[in-house]
Design a protein around this motif. Structure first.
Motif, PDB file in Angstrom:
ATOM      1  N   ALA A  72      -7.181  -0.694   0.407  1.00  0.00           N
ATOM      2  CA  ALA A  72      -6.190  -1.809   0.343  1.00  0.00           C
ATOM      3  C   ALA A  72      -6.434  -2.473   1.788  1.00  0.00           C
ATOM      4  O   ALA A  72      -6.249  -3.689   1.850  1.00  0.00           O
ATOM      5  CB  ALA A  72      -4.597  -1.288   0.401  1.00  0.00           C
TER       6      ALA A  72
ATOM      7  N   GLY B 291      -5.344   3.533  -0.255  1.00  0.00           N
ATOM      8  CA  GLY B 291      -4.879   2.840   0.985  1.00  0.00           C
ATOM      9  C   GLY B 291      -5.902   2.306   1.859  1.00  0.00           C
ATOM     10  O   GLY B 291      -5.945   1.184   2.356  1.00  0.00           O
TER      11      GLY B 291
ATOM     12  N   ASN C 149      -3.658   1.379   6.560  1.00  0.00           N
ATOM     13  CA  ASN C 149      -3.115   1.559   5.277  1.00  0.00           C
ATOM     14  C   ASN C 149      -3.403   3.033   4.525  1.00  0.00           C
ATOM     15  O   ASN C 149      -2.737   3.144   3.825  1.00  0.00           O
ATOM     16  CB  ASN C 149      -3.805   0.229   4.480  1.00  0.00           C
ATOM     17  CG  ASN C 149      -3.011  -0.928   4.652  1.00  0.00           C
ATOM     18  OD1 ASN C 149      -1.793  -1.268   4.422  1.00  0.00           O
ATOM     19  ND2 ASN C 149      -3.500  -1.940   5.658  1.00  0.00           N
TER      20      ASN C 149
ATOM     21  N   SER D 243       0.873  -1.244   0.143  1.00  0.00           N
ATOM     22  CA  SER D 243       0.138  -0.230   0.106  1.00  0.00           C
ATOM     23  C   SER D 243       0.910   1.215  -0.093  1.00  0.00           C
ATOM     24  O   SER D 243       0.280   2.263  -0.385  1.00  0.00           O
ATOM     25  CB  SER D 243      -0.825   0.053   1.073  1.00  0.00           C
ATOM     26  OG  SER D 243      -0.348  -0.031   2.298  1.00  0.00           O
TER      27      SER D 243
END
Lengths: 311, 264
Positions: free
Chosen positions: A76, A73, A196, A44
């Motif tokens: 992810a 992010g 993330n 990420s």
């Protein structure tokens, strides 16, 4: 081994440390608060960098690029969280799956190329390597300190809220959390997403700072993140009790990590051996609490760890 | 208040570790009932409690709490009806969070958790009063991490947390078994006090026959996943240990197994 070379390298180390500090705060959320080791971050981080690089080179503003990196992010993290909570895959393996998949996605994002340059000459960037030794407001160190402060304050607020507290409880004791009516699966998803999101944000800043995004830029990120978390705890663990200060400690841990790297490079270490050195150092520090316990339980009798002794 | 209707549970069906844990358990608790549950190891006591709490789904049957069918609700959604205290003092609290944070988490059981601050000043005063009533001095340690407390203190705190929002049913799963006799007696005393004050409906699993007889208005004994003895009211208040063993032998057709049940 001229000292001036080292001194010249220090501002860059601090800036890099600040960028990786954000990433390490993301690792702190999963590793320390949620109590899972999430390896998604290796992927990420590069995703964040790739998204930011593509958007900036397409003419979007830096802020749009940062926001987009953050959102990607989050996604992810959501994917890893779904592998873990919906499919029962152990967290560490779930992270590895996402990380591997992201490698292909990152290449796609960058149009099939392994890297994308973002020149500070052509585009307005929030942080750039070439201002790192200037006494100006554009100096990435100032910008990043401000940026980190905002992130730390937001996280301090969030983890103090009812929802944030329930997330901390999920990491501390899932059985207890469920008994208090907390949906632990949702909270694990949320924690992985938040983590993330921050890591991708850090990747977006890193791409700007170094002037390019690279599909391999996240390799070993988890270990650097852990190094920062551990250095922060070892150095400031006794000093900082407040949650916000613990996050600051993580950031300082990342800075210390990069300063140490600069010093060992200056002392003549081959840059290719850096990752080996990092892995060994982090391995040793992760082992220290275990050894400590072993020694303590030996001196206090086989059953009496520090916890049982009070009963 | 609680209605268990013919529940069955087999763990690991079709494997060598298959374990038939519940075989058609039915139980009806009235509001204000305090039932003690006794039985040998593997009799299904804790399994019944965990089935009510929703730790796992049952294979067959229904569970109603306060008129609501909770059979299909996941554990965290059933929590709004239930207060729970576990055998292991580590289980009921979050060790790395402090006393008041733990209480604030329990105070919000069954309520949506949003972006309001996790604990308010008025709550804090309320918690202090509650802690004072335990008589353990915890009211002066509200900012201490729960991990620093002893097992007995943690069980007392867990009890308080379980009843901060009056539960429809209080589930006590051998919650004094891991404590030394003196501490166990103290925690049991606190349990009795809280249940009386709040007129709670409660179910307490125990290995201790004396406690099972002395506490509550109803006693059930389990064997091989079934309820084999059920006494209440006056019959229960006159019950002796010898009676209980006799009842068990008659119902189960064998002697009570000589594990720690007899010794206590």
């Amino acid at each position: 081994m001229e000292l001036i070379k080292l001194v010249n390298a220090l501002p860059g180390a601090v800036a890099q440390g600040l960028i990786w500090g954000l990433m390490a705060i993301g690792v702190y959320i999963t590793f320390r608060i949620l109590d899972v080791a999430d390896l998604t971050v290796d992927g990420s981080l590069a995703t964040g960098g790739a998204v930011a690089a593509m958007l900036i080179t397409s003419g979007y503003s830096v802020w749009v690029a940062l926001l987009a990196a953050f959102v990607v992010g989050l996604l992810a993290g959501l994917l890893t969280g779904c592998f873990h909570t919906l499919m029962g895959i152990p967290a560490i393996l779930a992270g590895i799956l996402t990380q591997l998949g992201l490698y292909s996605i990152n290449l796609r994002i960058m149009g099939g190329k392994a890297n994308t340059a973002i020149s500070a000459n052509k585009f307005y960037l929030l942080v750039s390597l070439r201002n790192v030794r200037s006494w100006a407001i554009q100096n990435p160190i100032f910008v990043l300190i401000l940026f980190t402060a905002v992130v730390v304050l937001l996280l301090y607020w969030f983890f103090g809220t009812e929802l944030g507290s329930s997330l901390r409880a999920t990491g501390a004791n899932q059985k207890m959390a469920r008994a208090q009516g907390i949906n632990t699966n949702h909270n694990i998803l949320l924690g992985l997403m938040l983590s993330n999101g921050l890591v991708a944000l850090s990747g977006a800043l890193l791409a700007q700072y170094q002037g390019f995004a690279d599909v391999n830029m996240g390799r070993g990120a988890i270990v650097i993140g852990l190094a920062a978390v551990i250095i922060g705890e070892v150095v400031f663990g006794k000093l900082f009790r407040n949650f916000a200060m613990k996050l600051v400690a993580v950031t300082i841990g990342a800075i210390v990590y990069y300063l140490v790297i600069q010093v060992v490079l200056w002392l003549g270490l081959d840059a290719n051996d850096l990752k080996l050195l990092t892995a060994l150092v982090v391995g040793i520090f992760l082992g220290v609490p275990y050894w400590k316990n072993q020694i303590l339980s030996r001196t206090k009798g086989s059953k009496g760890g520090p916890r049982n002794a009070e009963n | 208040m609680l209605k268990i209707d013919q529940i069955y549970k087999t763990f690991n069906p079709g494997t060598i570790t298959e374990k038939v844990a519940l075989q058609g358990v039915s139980l009806d608790l009235k509001e204000g009932d305090f039932v003690t549950v006794i039985g040998g190891n593997g009799a299904g006591k804790s399994t019944m409690l965990n089935a009510v709490a929703g730790v796992f789904p049952v294979d067959q049957g229904h569970i109603m709490i306060g008129g609501a069918d909770v059979t299909r609700l996941p554990e965290h959604k059933r929590a709004k009806y239930l207060g729970r205290v576990f055998q292991d003092p580590m289980t009921g609290t979050a060790a790395t969070m402090n006393i008041e944070e733990n209480m604030a988490l329990a105070f919000r059981r069954g309520k949506p958790r949003g972006l309001r601050w996790g604990i308010t000043a008025s709550e804090r005063d309320q918690y202090r009063e509650h802690l004072k009533s335990l008589g353990l001095g915890l009211e002066d340690r509200m900012a201490s991490k729960v991990g620093l407390l002893s097992g007995g203190q943690r069980q007392a705190l867990t009890l308080l947390m379980a009843t901060l929002q009056a539960p429809k049913l209080l589930l006590l799963d051998e919650h004094t078994a891991a404590l030394d006799p003196k501490t166990a007696a103290k925690v049991l005393e606190i349990t009795q006090k809280i249940v009386d004050e709040q007129h709670l409906t409660a179910m307490m699993v125990t290995h201790n026959m004396k406690d099972a007889i002395a506490i509550g208005n109803r006693l059930i004994m389990m064997n091989e996943g079934k309820i084999v003895v059920d006494v209440s009211g006056e019959e229960k208040s006159k019950l002796t240990r010898r009676d209980l063993m006799g009842l068990f032998e008659k119902a189960a057709g064998k002697e009570l197994d000589g594990d720690r049940l007899l010794l206590s």
